[in-house]
Design an enzyme around this catalytic site. Sequence first.
Site, PDB file in Angstrom:
ATOM      1  N   GLU A 151      -4.277   5.933  -3.056  1.00 17.90           N
ATOM      2  CA  GLU A 151      -3.343   7.037  -2.906  1.00 17.90           C
ATOM      3  C   GLU A 151      -2.746   7.033  -1.501  1.00 17.90           C
ATOM      4  O   GLU A 151      -3.410   6.708  -0.528  1.00 17.90           O
ATOM      5  CB  GLU A 151      -4.132   8.337  -3.129  1.00 17.90           C
ATOM      6  N   GLU A 176       0.787  -1.227   0.000  1.00 17.08           N
ATOM      7  CA  GLU A 176       0.000   0.000   0.000  1.00 17.08           C
ATOM      8  C   GLU A 176       0.820   1.277   0.000  1.00 17.08           C
ATOM      9  O   GLU A 176       0.303   2.348  -0.329  1.00 17.08           O
ATOM     10  CB  GLU A 176      -0.972   0.008   1.191  1.00 17.08           C
TER      11      GLU A 176
END
Lengths: 229, 229
Positions: free
Chosen positions: A115, A66
């Site tokens: 993001e 991530e």
Amino acid sequence: MKHTYQYPRAALTVDCVVFGFDGGDLQVLLIRRAIPPFKDHWALPGGFVRVEETLDEAARRELVEETGLKDVFLEQLYTFGTIDRDPRERVVSIAYYALVKPADHTTAASTDAAEARWYPITGIPPLAFDHATILDIALKRLRGKLTYQPVGFELLPAKFTLTQLQRLYEAVLGTEIDKRNFRKKVLSFDLLIPLKEQLRDGPHRPAQLFRFDPVKYERLKKKGFLFEI
Amino acid sequence: MKHTYQYPRAALTVDCVVFGFDGGDLQVLLIRRAIPPFKDHWALPGGFVRVEETLDEAARRELVEETGLKDVFLEQLYTFGTIDRDPRERVVSIAYYALVKPADHTTAASTDAAEARWYPITGIPPLAFDHATILDIALKRLRGKLTYQPVGFELLPAKFTLTQLQRLYEAVLGTEIDKRNFRKKVLSFDLLIPLKEQLRDGPHRPAQLFRFDPVKYERLKKKGFLFEI
DNA sequence: TCAAAAGTGTTCTATTTACACCCATGT
DNA sequence: ACATGGGTGTAAATAGAACACTTTTGA
């Protein structure tokens, strides 16, 4: 849909509070969720624990996936298990906190969908799930840790100045520290090695660079040494 | 056999390290396992977390079921998740530690099948699973806790003497402490209320009894007070 | 030459340590 | 009367807190 058990089981996740320091503020790395629940909300990086990996492995894997971060300082924080912390179903989450050096900040562009972005600890947006609670506890832990163990170096470049170290302590603890007393104390442990290099950054006297001596620290630690600021 | 999931899930358990103090040794409450694996081995009290209860609730429920103890000081310790810590399948265990007062020791006769028994920390038998590791970490945590938070009182009767408190610190920390310095320090916090009672136990001067003032402590704690021995 | 951060010591105060004897009791 | 643990104070050493000026540099 092929794994069957006699009793219902909670899902297991890991969540990571990733701390960074940019010289001014203490920062936290957050991701924007790409999928429900809390789609488009900011959250701590994390995800489900696979049955064939340890908890630490799961935390490191999720960090890479991530946020792109690897080889960071990582330590288990606390396990959160209230019933309704996830709206979907019963989810128990083992929280971790990580300390990353500035050099790794750039790596933090996500390889996964979501993001990723650094937020100063003073300006954290609303977080998904109970992540605000987790962050709160992580910050308290970091404050405690910093005062009795030399982990501050995990948040600084390998070569750093005493002023940088002091700024870090001030940012994390939220206090002002006397320069002379701080230096005296920190150097008294004899764990900082002065380098032949100096840092020149601006119209003022250059600063001596140091590096932390982890080998010496390990030796001291075994003798019951405490690093107390 | 009716709960199915898309991915395999670890089983979740809680394990409790229950500390007691008999005036001499620090003690740990163990149960003898009635069923495999590790049948007849000594182990920490604990068991599976139900999907409708929190982790804390699970820990307290297991304590009651296996040892009869309730209303004890209980705090989460660490979560253990190595792959093979249980020979049957993947089991992740959230460990807790509990502090119980001597008055509750008698209650400790199990209501469940398994036998329960106090062992001095210096003479712990071989333990099932990774429970020796858990116990080790719990002891370290208790030592740390005792030196900066007033939890010792959770291991003593409501009315206690300063010598009893000192013996407790010595037993947990494994050190000798100077009597006068210990008393001076402990009384300086102004958290011990001298009672009108004395303890007479033997051919010597009776000892002043005290009780801990939790209300005053909560007030101090909010102001950032630290109880450091 | 000026602005900006680096670097450096001393004094005072608070805390910690070391240490030895009398007291009250039960047997 | 004696053995047992309870109770007490002081002095020395150490650690912490407060505090201000000189140095080196880049612009």
